[in-house]
Motif scaffolding. Structure first.
Motif, PDB file in Angstrom:
ATOM      1  N   ASP A 187       1.880   2.580  -2.704  1.00  0.00           N
ATOM      2  CA  ASP A 187       2.964   1.897  -2.997  1.00  0.00           C
ATOM      3  C   ASP A 187       2.734   1.677  -1.920  1.00  0.00           C
ATOM      4  O   ASP A 187       4.817   2.025  -1.207  1.00  0.00           O
ATOM      5  CB  ASP A 187       3.609   2.797  -3.588  1.00  0.00           C
ATOM      6  CG  ASP A 187       2.975   3.311  -4.859  1.00  0.00           C
ATOM      7  OD1 ASP A 187       2.911   2.113  -5.706  1.00  0.00           O
ATOM      8  OD2 ASP A 187       3.326   4.016  -5.374  1.00  0.00           O
ATOM      9  N   VAL A 188       3.028   1.500  -0.851  1.00  0.00           N
ATOM     10  CA  VAL A 188       3.072   0.905   0.461  1.00  0.00           C
ATOM     11  C   VAL A 188       4.022  -0.084   0.782  1.00  0.00           C
ATOM     12  O   VAL A 188       3.134  -1.551   0.460  1.00  0.00           O
ATOM     13  CB  VAL A 188       2.281   0.868   2.054  1.00  0.00           C
ATOM     14  CG1 VAL A 188       2.714   0.803   3.442  1.00  0.00           C
ATOM     15  CG2 VAL A 188       1.459   2.813   1.712  1.00  0.00           C
ATOM     16  N   LEU A 248      -5.166  -3.817  -1.351  1.00  0.00           N
ATOM     17  CA  LEU A 248      -5.603  -3.328  -1.720  1.00  0.00           C
ATOM     18  C   LEU A 248      -5.127  -1.651  -2.350  1.00  0.00           C
ATOM     19  O   LEU A 248      -4.570  -0.980  -3.083  1.00  0.00           O
ATOM     20  CB  LEU A 248      -6.437  -3.188  -2.400  1.00  0.00           C
ATOM     21  CG  LEU A 248      -7.787  -4.779  -3.261  1.00  0.00           C
ATOM     22  CD1 LEU A 248      -9.221  -4.130  -3.319  1.00  0.00           C
ATOM     23  CD2 LEU A 248      -6.870  -4.990  -4.667  1.00  0.00           C
ATOM     24  N   HIS A 249      -5.264  -1.505  -0.489  1.00  0.00           N
ATOM     25  CA  HIS A 249      -4.790  -0.085  -0.347  1.00  0.00           C
ATOM     26  C   HIS A 249      -3.264   0.355  -0.726  1.00  0.00           C
ATOM     27  O   HIS A 249      -2.337   1.184  -0.810  1.00  0.00           O
ATOM     28  CB  HIS A 249      -5.317   0.122   1.014  1.00  0.00           C
ATOM     29  CG  HIS A 249      -5.007   2.069   1.089  1.00  0.00           C
ATOM     30  ND1 HIS A 249      -4.168   2.246   1.946  1.00  0.00           N
ATOM     31  CD2 HIS A 249      -5.874   2.585   1.103  1.00  0.00           C
ATOM     32  CE1 HIS A 249      -4.409   3.555   1.904  1.00  0.00           C
ATOM     33  NE2 HIS A 249      -5.718   4.432   1.902  1.00  0.00           N
ATOM     34  N   ALA A 250      -2.411  -0.854   0.373  1.00  0.00           N
ATOM     35  CA  ALA A 250      -1.537  -0.383   0.006  1.00  0.00           C
ATOM     36  C   ALA A 250      -0.856  -0.591  -1.494  1.00  0.00           C
ATOM     37  O   ALA A 250       0.389  -0.134  -1.810  1.00  0.00           O
ATOM     38  CB  ALA A 250      -1.010  -1.618   1.106  1.00  0.00           C
ATOM     39  N   ALA A 254     -10.679   7.879  -1.516  1.00  0.00           N
ATOM     40  CA  ALA A 254      -9.155   8.170  -1.795  1.00  0.00           C
ATOM     41  C   ALA A 254      -8.286   7.470  -2.383  1.00  0.00           C
ATOM     42  O   ALA A 254      -7.870   7.303  -3.128  1.00  0.00           O
ATOM     43  CB  ALA A 254      -9.228   8.656  -0.409  1.00  0.00           C
ATOM     44  N   TYR A 255      -9.383   5.714  -2.501  1.00  0.00           N
ATOM     45  CA  TYR A 255      -8.910   4.596  -3.139  1.00  0.00           C
ATOM     46  C   TYR A 255      -8.879   4.548  -4.444  1.00  0.00           C
ATOM     47  O   TYR A 255      -8.139   4.973  -5.716  1.00  0.00           O
ATOM     48  CB  TYR A 255      -8.755   3.148  -2.653  1.00  0.00           C
ATOM     49  CG  TYR A 255      -8.402   1.854  -3.317  1.00  0.00           C
ATOM     50  CD1 TYR A 255      -7.670   1.593  -2.821  1.00  0.00           C
ATOM     51  CD2 TYR A 255      -9.483   1.678  -4.471  1.00  0.00           C
ATOM     52  CE1 TYR A 255      -7.069   0.148  -3.805  1.00  0.00           C
ATOM     53  CE2 TYR A 255      -9.398   0.602  -5.349  1.00  0.00           C
ATOM     54  CZ  TYR A 255      -7.585   0.071  -5.197  1.00  0.00           C
ATOM     55  OH  TYR A 255      -8.004  -0.743  -5.712  1.00  0.00           O
ATOM     56  N   LEU A 256      -9.421   5.328  -4.525  1.00  0.00           N
ATOM     57  CA  LEU A 256     -10.469   5.088  -6.160  1.00  0.00           C
ATOM     58  C   LEU A 256      -9.522   6.455  -6.932  1.00  0.00           C
ATOM     59  O   LEU A 256      -8.943   6.419  -8.243  1.00  0.00           O
ATOM     60  CB  LEU A 256     -11.186   5.385  -6.721  1.00  0.00           C
ATOM     61  CG  LEU A 256     -12.658   4.362  -6.236  1.00  0.00           C
ATOM     62  CD1 LEU A 256     -14.396   4.208  -7.189  1.00  0.00           C
ATOM     63  CD2 LEU A 256     -12.432   3.214  -7.847  1.00  0.00           C
ATOM     64  N   ALA A 257     -10.121   7.347  -5.986  1.00  0.00           N
ATOM     65  CA  ALA A 257      -8.816   8.672  -6.910  1.00  0.00           C
ATOM     66  C   ALA A 257      -6.710   8.139  -6.799  1.00  0.00           C
ATOM     67  O   ALA A 257      -6.440   8.340  -8.559  1.00  0.00           O
ATOM     68  CB  ALA A 257      -9.035   9.343  -5.881  1.00  0.00           C
TER      69      ALA A 257
END
Length: 746
Positions: A744-745, A738-740, A652-655
């Motif tokens: 765009d969190v 990194l996820h945020a 999900a993160y890479l996509a």
């Protein structure tokens, strides 16, 4: 030597001591007869100085100041076999000149060849290998062409492509046929590069020869050959400004600082040792108590340890290191709670580790200096076949005696080199299979080996050579499991009982005295006796055997076979036996002794326990396949005794980062590229105030990290719980950040 840069500071400090020893030796060279008599001992002393420099090596370019290590390539040994490290580069330059003189070859001829100090002759596809005999003896490998060197005149190299000279343990490769990068990669995959210890021997021998000829400056300039690549200009400038003059120190009659120490020095050494050996602290951290206990075992009675003599420079080094250890031990009792100040404890542990490395270096030197006898074969067989241990699996005396008759022990500069030697000692048409998840370079030693993912794989009984690791360590694999070697042996012989086969077990992540190894020997014994099984227990001595000290490169193999059936294999192994420096083998032998068994097993157990604890912390938040707000997930490893953890970027993160649909395919090279970039720009920076660093192996005192293609590897050390929790917290924070950012969190 003028101050240069911070990165060269550690090198400068070492260089002062090295230059002092070199000048003392130069003052002895005036008496040619005495100098010649003591030359071998002087070489040991110079080698010890070079090895002392090696211990200052930093693991990555940004770590030098923080860890008070050096960026000089002279000392960057042992952290990448495909890297042209400083001592190896210097040794290659020295050997190049020796080959040219030996063969009376022209400079133009030599420029056509690259000269490689190696552990054994190697064959490269497309090159005809020639062994050059008649220089000072040396046997030929099977299948090589033999050429006798001419006694007089120029030796013609024009028709040759790859030449091995046994007397120098060096190989010449025609540059027009194979590029340097290809050969370096071949070295890495096969463990063929001469060890750091042997390279130090080559450099010390050449320096001593220069001193004997009165060429003191020439001896010093040999170091210049080691300085290539980045961060070397400061070192070069320092050497250019250094003029080495004969030492004019007045030595009292009967006292020789190059062979003995004064009574005052020895008294100070004894006091420092007794302070360390008797250090007391209520509930000390494991890294303090473990290292102190090991030091006590290795040194024993300090008065006996220094007999019949210890050179002054070495005595000073050991005294300084012991006093540093005592200060750090005392400091630990006044430090804040590790949960409140993890950085202080991390750097304290690094300083303690460095001091202990220095102590082990001197121990290794002193045993060799006084020619202490040892037997690696006896140490290994004693661990495997020795008397029963209370509460542990053990062989009966009769079974142990039977296995002892079929046992032999081999050694090589690297475990991969040992595996390559085993491969070359078996018939050319040998069929090969390996269990998935093992060391990533192992399959590359063989042509199209069969990969199996279970010990009950139906094709395994048909294979001539099977390679397995009970505890696989390939962090690039997304799913790893432990393998039961007893179940494997049962499967092999229940399906093809009459098929003779070789089973190589890489037991680097085991202790040789563990119950699992004893159980294997129990089950394998009748098949060994019948001649149907050639069992090899392979271990890298660079890992846990040294309790993380990382001083010696060595591979060890305990081989069990019936010689009546495996005589040719034994003969081939003996013919291709590789050189191991005596000080390396002696040091490893002492660490493998039964007297050190409990301490070694405690060290391995601590690393295993820390790995399990860290995995629990991470799995609680970012298990494999999680849907949470983190860029990382923990790869699957069901081995409860593993020593590493692997993380992977989630789909999900890479996509999101690659602006792909969530169902779109992400190619392995894309995943690896993103992982590499984020590892260097994010993961490593998250730990840049701690002593946990980027390194390419496991088994050290301190946790280290590595980028492994699509994954990040974490190999745990022997830290206390507070640091493990700090590591986990930073990894989780990085993953969340990194996820945020990707989603765009705010």
């Amino acid at each position: 030597m003028a101050a240069t840069t911070k990165e060269a500071r550690a090198f400068k400090d070492w260089f002062h001591g090295f230059a002092s020893t070199l000048s003392l030796l130069a003052s002895r060279a005036a008496s040619q007869a005495d100098f010649a008599v003591s030359a071998r001992r002087y070489q040991k002393l110079l080698k010890a100085e070079l090895m002392r420099g090696q211990l200052q090596a930093t693991y990555a370019r940004d770590d030098a100041d923080r860890l008070q290590r050096s960026r000089s390539p002279l000392v960057r040994e042992g952290y990448g076999r495909a890297v042209r490290t400083g001592l190896w580069t210097a040794a290659a330059a020295i050997r190049t000149e020796q080959v040219r003189n030996m063969l009376k070859a022209t400079i133009s001829q030599m420029e056509d060849f690259a000269v490689y100090p190696v552990s054994r002759a190697f064959e490269y596809k497309g090159l005809t290998l020639t062994e050059l005999t008649g220089l000072s003896g040396g046997g030929a490998g099977e299948g090589m062409a033999l050429v006798a060197a001419q006694d007089e005149g120029l030796f013609d190299l024009t028709s040759l492509e790859s030449v091995y000279i046994p007397s120098l343990r060096v190989q010449l490769v025609l540059k027009s046929k194979v590029g340097a990068a290809e050969i370096d990669g071949h070295f890495g995959r096969h463990g063929l590069r001469a060890s750091p210890s042997e390279c130090a021997d080559i450099c010390a021998e050449s320096m001593l020869r220069k001193l004997g000829q009165g060429d003191v400056s020439g001896a010093l300039r040999l170091l210049d050959m080691a300085f290539q690549g980045e961060a070397t200009e400061a070192v070069r400038q320092g050497l250019a400004k250094t003029e080495l003059m004969p030492n004019t120190l007045v030595v009292l009659p009967g006292a020789d600082p190059l062979t003995t120490s004064t009574s005052e020095q020895l008294l100070r050494l004894k006091q420092a040792y007794e302070t360390c050996a008797g250090a007391g602290l209520e509930n000390p951290p494991f890294y303090l108590s473990q290292n102190i206990q090991l030091m006590r075992y290795l040194i024993g009675d300090i008065t006996e340890f220094v007999k019949p003599g210890m050179p002054e420079p070495v005595c000073g080094d050991l005294t300084d290191a012991l006093e540093t250890v005592a200060q750090l031990w005392s400091q630990a009792s006044f430090m804040r709670d590790p949960y409140a100040d993890p950085q202080a404890w991390s750097l304290h542990m690094e300083r303690f580790y460095q001091a202990m490395q220095e102590i082990h270096r001197v121990i290794r030197f002193q045993w060799d200096w006084v020619d202490r006898p040892f037997s690696l074969s006896e140490a290994v067989t004693s661990l495997l076949l020795g008397p029963p241990r209370q509460g542990r699996e053990s062989l009966s005396p009769q079974n142990a005696d039977e296995l002892g008759r079929h046992a032999s022990v081999e050694r090589a500069p690297h475990a991969l080199a040992m595996l390559e030697q085993i491969r070359a000692s078996l018939p050319a048409q040998t069929s090969v299979a390996y269990l998935a998840g093992g060391y990533y370079e192992t399959p590359g030693l063989f042509d199209e080996p069969l990969r199996c993912d279970a010990v009950t794989h139906q094709a395994l009984p048909e294979q001539d050579l099977i390679i397995m690791e009970p505890h696989p360590n390939n962090a690039a694999e997304l799913r790893v499991q432990a393998y039961d070697p007893v179940a494997l042996i049962d499967h092999l012989f229940s399906h093809r009982p009459d098929h003779p086969r070789t089973l190589v077990m890489d037991v680097t992540l085991n202790h040789l005295a563990e119950d699992q190894i004893t159980q294997v020997l129990q089950v394998a014994r009748p098949y060994i006796e019948s001649g149907k099984l050639n069992l090899v227990l392979l271990q890298s001595g660079t890992k846990f055997i040294q309790n993380g000290m990382d001083l010696v490169n060595i591979g060890i193999a305990a081989i069990f076979n019936n010689q009546a059936h495996w005589g040719n294999f034994r003969a081939c192994m003996a013919r291709s036996r590789m050189h191991i420096p005596r000080d390396d083998e002696g040091y490893i032998t002492r660490l493998l002794s039964r007297e050190n068994e409990a301490l070694s097993m405690a060290y391995l157990s601590k690393v295993r326990d820390n790995t399990a604890a860290m995995r629990t912390l991470l799995n609680a938040e970012i298990p494999w396949g999680h849907q949470g707000a983190s860029a990382y997930e923990v790869c699957i490893n069901t081995d409860e005794q593993t020593v590493y953890i692997a993380l992977r970027l989630t789909d999900a993160y890479l996509a999101r980062r690659l602006r792909r649909d969530s169902e779109a395919e992400i190619l392995p090279e894309e995943r690896a590229s993103e992982n590499r970039w984020l590892y260097n720009s994010g993961f490593r920076l998250a730990f840049d105030d701690l002593a946990a660093v980027d390194r390419s192996s496991f088994g050290f005192n301190l946790t280290n990290f590595g980028e492994c293609g699509e994954t990040v590897r974490i190999t745990l050390g022997i830290e206390e719980s507070a640091l493990l929790q700090e590591y986990a917290k930073r990894i989780l924070q990085l993953g969340a950040s990194l996820h945020a950012s990707a989603f765009d969190v705010q």
